[in-house]
Design an enzyme around this catalytic site. Sequence first.
Site, mmCIF file in Angstrom:
data_model
loop_
_atom_site.group_PDB
_atom_site.id
_atom_site.type_symbol
_atom_site.label_atom_id
_atom_site.label_comp_id
_atom_site.label_asym_id
_atom_site.label_seq_id
_atom_site.Cartn_x
_atom_site.Cartn_y
_atom_site.Cartn_z
ATOM 1 N N GLU A 52 26.340 59.043 29.569
ATOM 2 C CA GLU A 52 24.869 59.164 29.567
ATOM 3 C C GLU A 52 24.364 58.238 30.677
ATOM 4 O OE1 GLU A 52 22.973 57.583 26.051
ATOM 5 O OE2 GLU A 52 21.027 58.507 26.530
ATOM 6 N N ASP B 1 16.412 62.163 20.363
ATOM 7 C CA ASP B 1 15.462 61.373 19.556
ATOM 8 C C ASP B 1 14.063 61.953 19.758
ATOM 9 O OD1 ASP B 1 17.291 58.993 18.740
ATOM 10 O OD2 ASP B 1 17.587 59.228 20.897
HETATM 11 N N1 HPA Z 1 22.184 57.052 23.428
HETATM 12 C C1 HPA Z 1 22.830 56.083 22.791
HETATM 13 N N2 HPA Z 1 22.480 55.675 21.592
HETATM 14 C C2 HPA Z 1 21.457 56.260 20.976
HETATM 15 C C3 HPA Z 1 20.755 57.262 21.587
HETATM 16 C C4 HPA Z 1 21.152 57.691 22.886
HETATM 17 O O1 HPA Z 1 20.582 58.608 23.530
HETATM 18 N N3 HPA Z 1 19.782 57.625 20.710
HETATM 19 C C5 HPA Z 1 19.931 56.868 19.616
HETATM 20 N N4 HPA Z 1 20.939 56.026 19.765
HETATM 21 ZN ZN ZN Z 2 22.131 60.354 21.322
#
Ligand code: HPA
Ligand code: ZN
Length: 348
Positions: free
Chosen positions: A210, A289
Site C-alpha cells: 500500500e 474505510d
Molecule cells: N492500511 C493499513 N491499516 C489499516 C487500513 C489501511 O488502509 N485501514 C485500517 N487499518
Molecule cells: Zn485496509
Amino acid sequence: MVATRTIARMHQAAAELRAPIPKAELHLHIEGTLEPELAFEIAARNRMSLPCADAGELRRRYRFHNLQSFLDVYYATMAVLRTEQDFADLATAYLERARSQGVRHAEIFFDPQAHSERGVGMATVVEGLWSVLGSSEQRYGISTALIACFLRDRSADAAMEALLAAMPFRDRIAAVGLDSAEVGHPPSKFVDVFDRARAEGFRCVAHAGEEGPASYIWEALDVLKVARIDHGIRCLDDPALVARLRDQQVPLTVCPLSNVRLAAVDRIEHHRLPDLIEAGLLVTVNSDDPAYFGGYIDDNYELIRNRLGIDDRQLVRLAENSFRAAFLAPQTRDGYLAELAEFSATVS
Ligand code: HPA
Ligand code: ZN
C-alpha cells in the site's frame, strides 16, 4: 458552464437509476465504517467524549496526508466502541449501507488489538459483531465472514496473543490478516504467528504494497503464504512480481478512494488500476474505510467508471473477480456468479 453542469447532473441521475452490480466486498475494516454521527451517538451513551464538538467538525478533520495520519484519527475515534451493543450497531449500519451498494458477500476485517489495548476483549467484539453478522444472510441478503487483523506496528508476541484469544471463536473467524502502519514492519516479522494461524485452520491475508515496497508483497506470499494481498498496488514497481501474481492469479483487493485519500496515489486519474487489469491480475475493487474516505464500495465502482474510463464490461469482470477471490464454498460462489451473469445480461 451551464451545459457542463446539466450533463454532470444527467450523469449523476443515470448513476442513481442504475442498480448496483452484485459484488463481494473483500477489503473493509468494520471500524472504518464508523460514521461520525454514530460515533457521537455511541460516545454519548458510553459517557465518553470525542476531541471535537460535533459530527460535522469530526468529518471536516478527515484530511489525511498518509496512512499514519489516518490511523491516528481512526484509532482515536474507534475508542468510543466499548460494548457488544456498540459493535452490533456498527455492523448493522454497515450492512444497511452494503445492501444499498449491491454487496452480496462481505469479508470483514476487525482489529482485536485496537480494542484489547483499551480493555475491550475479543469476546465483546466478536459476540457483538456476530449478533448481527450471524443472521446477515436472512436479514440483509448478504453472507459474511470475519477476518481478525494483527497490528503490524505492534510486536509479534502481541499478535500471537491476539491469535490465541481468537482461537475460542474459530467458528466465527474465517481468516487472519495484517494491517496498520506498513513501512518498517515487514510481513516476515509475523512468520510464526501466520504459521500457527494456518496450522489452526485460519485462512491468511495481509496488507502489503500500500505504502510499503514490492518486497513486502513477496514476503507476504513466500513467508506468510497468504491467499490474497490487500492493496498490493506497489507490485507494479517489480515486473517479476507482477508475473508471479498473474501466473498464480493471486487476488489483489484494491481500494481506489482509499489510495487517493491516503495519498498513495496523488489523484484518481493517476491510479494504475487500469495497468493492474491490463497485466492480467485478479483485481478486485473495495472500500477499505468508507466512513473516512468518502464512499462505500459502489462509490468506488462509480469513481473508476467515471474517472478512469473503466467500462461496464470491465466493472462486471471486477465483480466476477470479487466472487472468485472470496472465501466461499464452490456452490455459493457459483450461485453469486450466476446472479451476476443474469444481472449483466439485463443491463447490456
Ligand atoms: N492500511 C493499513 N491499516 C489499516 C487500513 C489501511 O488502509 N485501514 C485500517 N487499518
Ligand atoms: Zn485496509
